[in-house]
Design an enzyme around this catalytic site. Structure first.
Site, mmCIF file in Angstrom:
data_model
loop_
_atom_site.group_PDB
_atom_site.id
_atom_site.type_symbol
_atom_site.label_atom_id
_atom_site.label_comp_id
_atom_site.label_asym_id
_atom_site.label_seq_id
_atom_site.Cartn_x
_atom_site.Cartn_y
_atom_site.Cartn_z
ATOM 1 N N HIS A 65 93.804 9.671 53.884
ATOM 2 C CA HIS A 65 93.478 8.289 53.492
ATOM 3 C C HIS A 65 94.067 7.300 54.515
ATOM 4 C CE1 HIS A 65 92.444 5.505 49.901
ATOM 5 N NE2 HIS A 65 92.312 4.855 51.046
ATOM 6 N N ARG A 74 85.873 6.523 49.024
ATOM 7 C CA ARG A 74 86.787 6.966 47.969
ATOM 8 C C ARG A 74 86.439 8.409 47.590
ATOM 9 N NH1 ARG A 74 89.532 3.433 49.308
ATOM 10 N NH2 ARG A 74 90.281 1.652 48.100
HETATM 11 P P1 NAP Z 1 81.836 -4.410 50.213
HETATM 12 O O1 NAP Z 1 81.815 -5.451 51.275
HETATM 13 O O2 NAP Z 1 82.039 -4.822 48.794
HETATM 14 O O3 NAP Z 1 80.445 -3.603 50.339
HETATM 15 C C1 NAP Z 1 80.041 -2.689 49.400
HETATM 16 C C2 NAP Z 1 78.618 -2.244 49.737
HETATM 17 O O4 NAP Z 1 78.260 -1.206 48.825
HETATM 18 C C3 NAP Z 1 77.599 -3.378 49.550
HETATM 19 O O5 NAP Z 1 76.587 -3.304 50.513
HETATM 20 C C4 NAP Z 1 77.024 -3.077 48.165
HETATM 21 O O6 NAP Z 1 75.698 -3.537 47.957
HETATM 22 C C5 NAP Z 1 77.034 -1.566 48.177
HETATM 23 N N1 NAP Z 1 76.988 -1.052 46.816
HETATM 24 C C6 NAP Z 1 77.847 -1.260 45.794
HETATM 25 N N2 NAP Z 1 77.433 -0.661 44.673
HETATM 26 C C7 NAP Z 1 76.262 -0.053 44.995
HETATM 27 C C8 NAP Z 1 75.331 0.712 44.263
HETATM 28 N N3 NAP Z 1 75.509 0.985 42.964
HETATM 29 N N4 NAP Z 1 74.241 1.165 44.914
HETATM 30 C C9 NAP Z 1 74.012 0.882 46.209
HETATM 31 N N5 NAP Z 1 74.879 0.151 46.974
HETATM 32 C C10 NAP Z 1 75.982 -0.306 46.351
HETATM 33 O O7 NAP Z 1 82.934 -3.316 50.516
HETATM 34 P P2 NAP Z 1 83.604 -2.982 51.941
HETATM 35 O O8 NAP Z 1 84.607 -4.015 52.300
HETATM 36 O O9 NAP Z 1 82.519 -2.686 52.904
HETATM 37 O O10 NAP Z 1 84.419 -1.640 51.585
HETATM 38 C C11 NAP Z 1 83.763 -0.489 51.087
HETATM 39 C C12 NAP Z 1 84.783 0.508 50.557
HETATM 40 O O11 NAP Z 1 85.444 1.160 51.624
HETATM 41 C C13 NAP Z 1 85.933 -0.078 49.746
HETATM 42 O O12 NAP Z 1 85.537 -0.376 48.420
HETATM 43 C C14 NAP Z 1 86.963 1.016 49.802
HETATM 44 O O13 NAP Z 1 86.808 1.900 48.702
HETATM 45 C C15 NAP Z 1 86.636 1.753 51.100
HETATM 46 N N6 NAP Z 1 87.726 1.617 52.088
HETATM 47 C C16 NAP Z 1 88.381 2.748 52.502
HETATM 48 C C17 NAP Z 1 89.393 2.641 53.440
HETATM 49 C C18 NAP Z 1 90.122 3.858 53.951
HETATM 50 O O14 NAP Z 1 91.104 3.720 54.689
HETATM 51 N N7 NAP Z 1 89.678 5.049 53.625
HETATM 52 C C19 NAP Z 1 89.731 1.391 53.980
HETATM 53 C C20 NAP Z 1 89.042 0.279 53.531
HETATM 54 C C21 NAP Z 1 88.037 0.405 52.579
HETATM 55 P P3 NAP Z 1 75.357 -5.110 47.987
HETATM 56 O O15 NAP Z 1 75.435 -5.481 49.458
HETATM 57 O O16 NAP Z 1 73.995 -5.181 47.447
HETATM 58 O O17 NAP Z 1 76.409 -5.794 47.163
HETATM 59 C C1 GLV Z 2 91.821 1.306 51.610
HETATM 60 O O1 GLV Z 2 91.526 2.330 51.116
HETATM 61 C C2 GLV Z 2 91.239 0.034 51.253
HETATM 62 O O2 GLV Z 2 90.511 -0.036 50.254
HETATM 63 O O3 GLV Z 2 91.520 -0.960 51.963
#
Ligand code: NAP
Ligand code: GLV
Length: 310
Positions: free
Chosen positions: A273, A225
């Site tokens: 994005h 983000r």
């Molecule tokens: P997720 O499964 O919820 O994983 C989040 C990770 O971040 C977890 O390992 C979590 O730790 C860690 N985390 C959260 N808060 C933290 C903190 N304060 N300090 C250290 N680590 C922290 O999320 P995801 O599915 O992997 O997705 C991640 C992000 O990618 C989404 O939230 C979204 O913003 C972004 N995204 C972007 C796109 C795009 O097209 N650009 C597409 C999809 C997603 P724990 O394991 O300890 O909980």
């Molecule tokens: C895209 O940004 C997502 O959070 O899936």
């Protein structure tokens, strides 16, 4: 009192309706803003919906993010109290993000821009050979996306470490957790990849202090983000040469304003994005499944912890 509100870009809403009805023709789907009586709405699947609008539906029980991230649902005033929030966890979404990260890593690591410049100048010359085993990648966030990217980059032969909030174990990946581990983790990172959720704790985490902790010449990749990065601090680090370049998919203001320095910065590669775009056909089954769970009083899948915001 059992209708599903769908809200995103108008053309995408029609696709969502078709995919959901193909799986469950009995669904009562309302495309925003044609909600009908607000009392009808029991669940909503949304992307960048006006957050205050979600407080208008007295019988709303479930909010489904149309993406992996849920920060759009936590913008003030946040989700209505007592409403469950779930997000998408999807194989195609994960695969696409890992592709994006690997492309950015390899383009930088294999000096693609340098070779394109040599080609443009018709110069037959080689650049210093990249050493994959000596290249240290650091991934902020080891969730669904971070862990998959970590595994795939390790399989390519890079030295991969990851940072998370709570301790994690991933074979072949060095894992650390918590605030105290952050600066040492950055100090051993040649290529930084941000795959954190945007929460009050992670907002502005890539800033002058954390960028300074990276070794000189480190590379930054942010497809998480825009709010994770203090953009002026990244621009300063790029201009000073402390950070050698950046691949950015997300920005504080989207669409990126026409006059933003990132557009024409010689060290920035950017995308709009689009790192990993939700494919309705792929995720419709989990949406229909969660609606059935809600109706039947069963536990929901991919529930977001509202207290931590992801
Ligand atoms: P997720 O499964 O919820 O994983 C989040 C990770 O971040 C977890 O390992 C979590 O730790 C860690 N985390 C959260 N808060 C933290 C903190 N304060 N300090 C250290 N680590 C922290 O999320 P995801 O599915 O992997 O997705 C991640 C992000 O990618 C989404 O939230 C979204 O913003 C972004 N995204 C972007 C796109 C795009 O097209 N650009 C597409 C999809 C997603 P724990 O394991 O300890 O909980
Ligand atoms: C895209 O940004 C997502 O959070 O899936």
């Amino acid at each position: 009192m059992n209708a599903l509100l769908v809200s995103t870009k108008p053309a995408t809403m029609q696709v969502w309706r078709e995919e959901l009805l193909a799986l469950d023709p009995g669904l009562d789907i309302r495309l925003f803003p044609d909600t009908g009586p607000v009392e009808d709405i029991a669940a909503a699947v949304t992307w960048n919906h006006p957050p205050e609008d979600l407080h208008r539906y007295p019988n709303l029980k479930l909010l489904i993010s149309m993406g992996a991230g849920v920060d759009h649902l936590f913008r003030p005033p946040g989700p209505p109290p007592g409403v469950a929030v779930v997000r998408l966890v999807d194989r195609l979404l994960t695969t696409a993000m890992s592709e994006y990260v690997m492309l950015a890593v390899l383009r930088h690591h294999r000096q693609d821009e340098g070779y394109r410049a040599l080609q443009a100048a018709r110069v037959w010359d080689e650049l210093p050979a990249p050493d994959t085993e000596a290249t240290r990648i650091g991934i902020l966030g080891l969730g669904n996306l971070g862990a998959d990217a970590a595994r795939k980059l390790a399989a390519l032969g890079f030295r991969v470490a990851g940072w998370s909030r709570t301790p994690k174990e991933l074979p072949g990946i060095e894992t650390v957790s918590g605030q105290d581990a952050l600066l040492p983790f950055l100090a051993r990172t040649d290529i930084l990849v941000c795959l954190l959720p945007l929460t009050p704790e992670t907002e502005g985490l890539v800033n002058a202090r954390t960028l300074a902790a990276l070794p000189r010449g480190a590379y930054v990749i942010n497809p998480a983000r825009g709010g994770h990065v203090v953009e002026e601090d990244l621009l300063a680090a790029l201009d000073q040469g402390h950070v050698s370049g950046a691949t950015l998919d997300v920005f504080r203001t989207e669409p990126l304003p026409q006059d933003h320095r990132f557009w024409a910065h010689p060290k920035v590669i950017l995308t709009p994005h689009a790192a990993s775009i939700t494919i309705p056909r792929s995720v419709a089954p989990q949406v229909v499944d969660n609606l059935a769970r809600l109706r039947e009083g069963r536990p929901l899948a991919n529930v977001v912890d509202v207290s931590v915001g992801y």
